[in-house]
Design an enzyme around this catalytic site. Structure first.
Site, PDB file in Angstrom:
ATOM      1  N   ASP A  91     -19.158  23.994 -41.323  1.00  0.00           N
ATOM      2  CA  ASP A  91     -19.319  22.786 -40.511  1.00  0.00           C
ATOM      3  C   ASP A  91     -18.977  21.590 -41.392  1.00  0.00           C
ATOM      4  O   ASP A  91     -19.695  21.287 -42.342  1.00  0.00           O
ATOM      5  CB  ASP A  91     -20.758  22.659 -39.997  1.00  0.00           C
ATOM      6  CG  ASP A  91     -21.043  23.569 -38.813  1.00  0.00           C
ATOM      7  OD1 ASP A  91     -20.297  24.546 -38.608  1.00  0.00           O
ATOM      8  OD2 ASP A  91     -22.036  23.308 -38.098  1.00  0.00           O
ATOM      9  N   LYS A  99     -17.857  19.612 -32.858  1.00  0.00           N
ATOM     10  CA  LYS A  99     -19.318  19.486 -32.891  1.00  0.00           C
ATOM     11  C   LYS A  99     -19.702  18.017 -32.754  1.00  0.00           C
ATOM     12  O   LYS A  99     -19.076  17.146 -33.352  1.00  0.00           O
ATOM     13  CB  LYS A  99     -19.847  20.078 -34.196  1.00  0.00           C
ATOM     14  CG  LYS A  99     -21.345  19.965 -34.417  1.00  0.00           C
ATOM     15  CD  LYS A  99     -21.743  20.644 -35.730  1.00  0.00           C
ATOM     16  CE  LYS A  99     -23.187  20.366 -36.120  1.00  0.00           C
ATOM     17  NZ  LYS A  99     -23.556  20.991 -37.411  1.00  0.00           N
ATOM     18  N   LYS A 152     -19.876  22.710 -30.033  1.00  0.00           N
ATOM     19  CA  LYS A 152     -21.238  22.855 -30.549  1.00  0.00           C
ATOM     20  C   LYS A 152     -21.984  21.541 -30.323  1.00  0.00           C
ATOM     21  O   LYS A 152     -21.542  20.480 -30.762  1.00  0.00           O
ATOM     22  CB  LYS A 152     -21.224  23.207 -32.034  1.00  0.00           C
ATOM     23  CG  LYS A 152     -22.630  23.301 -32.647  1.00  0.00           C
ATOM     24  CD  LYS A 152     -22.585  23.763 -34.093  1.00  0.00           C
ATOM     25  CE  LYS A 152     -23.949  23.703 -34.764  1.00  0.00           C
ATOM     26  NZ  LYS A 152     -23.928  24.184 -36.167  1.00  0.00           N
TER      27      LYS A 152
END
Length: 258
Positions: free
Chosen positions: A100, A164, A203
């Site tokens: 991430d 995300k 996400k």
């Protein structure tokens, strides 16, 4: 207009959409280990850890089916591209399955799209060629809708696995001098869903602490949820049984965790 048909989803399926977050800067090794044990207990998708915790996570999660997700350039995205590449390489070498990465927010706001694109491409290539996937963290609280749309287009063109919403730490200074944070919001999730290609997943992370918020995020297009409230969410899913709102029907499978 007819109502959407209910989708049967079990508590274990909810758990398998969660990245259990172990990222707070004050967390001790003991607290991180306890969090990893929780991730193993509930069989979540991944445990999201700081890079130095990867070896501990690898031992704690061995044989569980729970993936290791490591953050890089976290939480503000200000590292150089070379440093982010090195972080990604070391994380995957240590055992991370997912990365991430926070974008360089200043470059996004300054519309230096060449820099932003090249950096995402470099980190994605680094992760993919070592068998991992990349999730690109936008930090939506700082961004305008047009920035979010453009980032989605870049990530789609580069075949990034996930976009995300947030880190959970992107606090924005308000006119009164106080700091506030929204994190994942339904409008932003809907905007991201409308702006990414079909191969890019979403996400939702930041401020998701309840089952209703999880269901709202899923309904808006998220396929993965970042949260530190995993126990609260999954236990509520187990208790609630078939009474889940927003077009979802939970199938009770409480014995799965007992």
């Amino acid at each position: 207009m007819t109502s959407p048909a209910a989708v049967a989803v079990t508590a274990p399926q909810i758990a398998k959409m969660i990245d259990h977050s172990l990222l707070h800067p004050t967390m001790t090794d003991r607290e991180i280990l306890a969090g990893l044990e929780m991730a193993r207990k509930y069989k979540v998708a991944a445990a999201c850890v700081k890079p130095y915790s990867i070896p501990v996570a690898k031992d704690a999660l061995d044989g569980s089916g729970v993936l290791i997700c490591a953050v890089i350039g976290f939480p503000h995205g200000n590292s150089t591209t070379a440093v982010k590449i090195l972080e990604a390489e070391e994380a995957v070498r240590a055992g991370a399955h997912e990365i991430d990465m926070v974008v360089n927010v200043g470059k996004v706001l300054g519309a230096d799209w060449e820099y932003v694109t090249n950096e995402i491409r470099a980190i994605n290539d680094t992760a993919v060629k070592r068998g991992a996937i990349l999730k690109v963290i936008f930090e939506n609280d700082y961004l305008r809708d047009e920035d979010i749309i453009y980032l989605c287009k870049i990530c789609t063109s580069l075949s990034v696995a996930f976009v995300k919403t947030s880190t959970g730490f992107g606090f924005v200074k308000q006119p009164n001098g106080y700091y506030a944070y929204k994190g994942a919001t339904v409008p932003h999730l809907q905007l991201m869903k409308a702006s990414v290609g079909p191969s890019v997943q979403i996400k939702a992370a930041g401020g998701i602490r309840s089952l209703d918020e999880v269901i709202g995020a899923i309904s808006a297009g998220a396929t993965r949820i970042g949260t530190s409230s995993t126990e609260t969410i999954v236990e509520e899913a187990i208790r609630r049984g078939t009474n889940t709102p927003m077009g979802f029907a939970l199938s009770p499978q409480a014995d799965h965790y007992r």
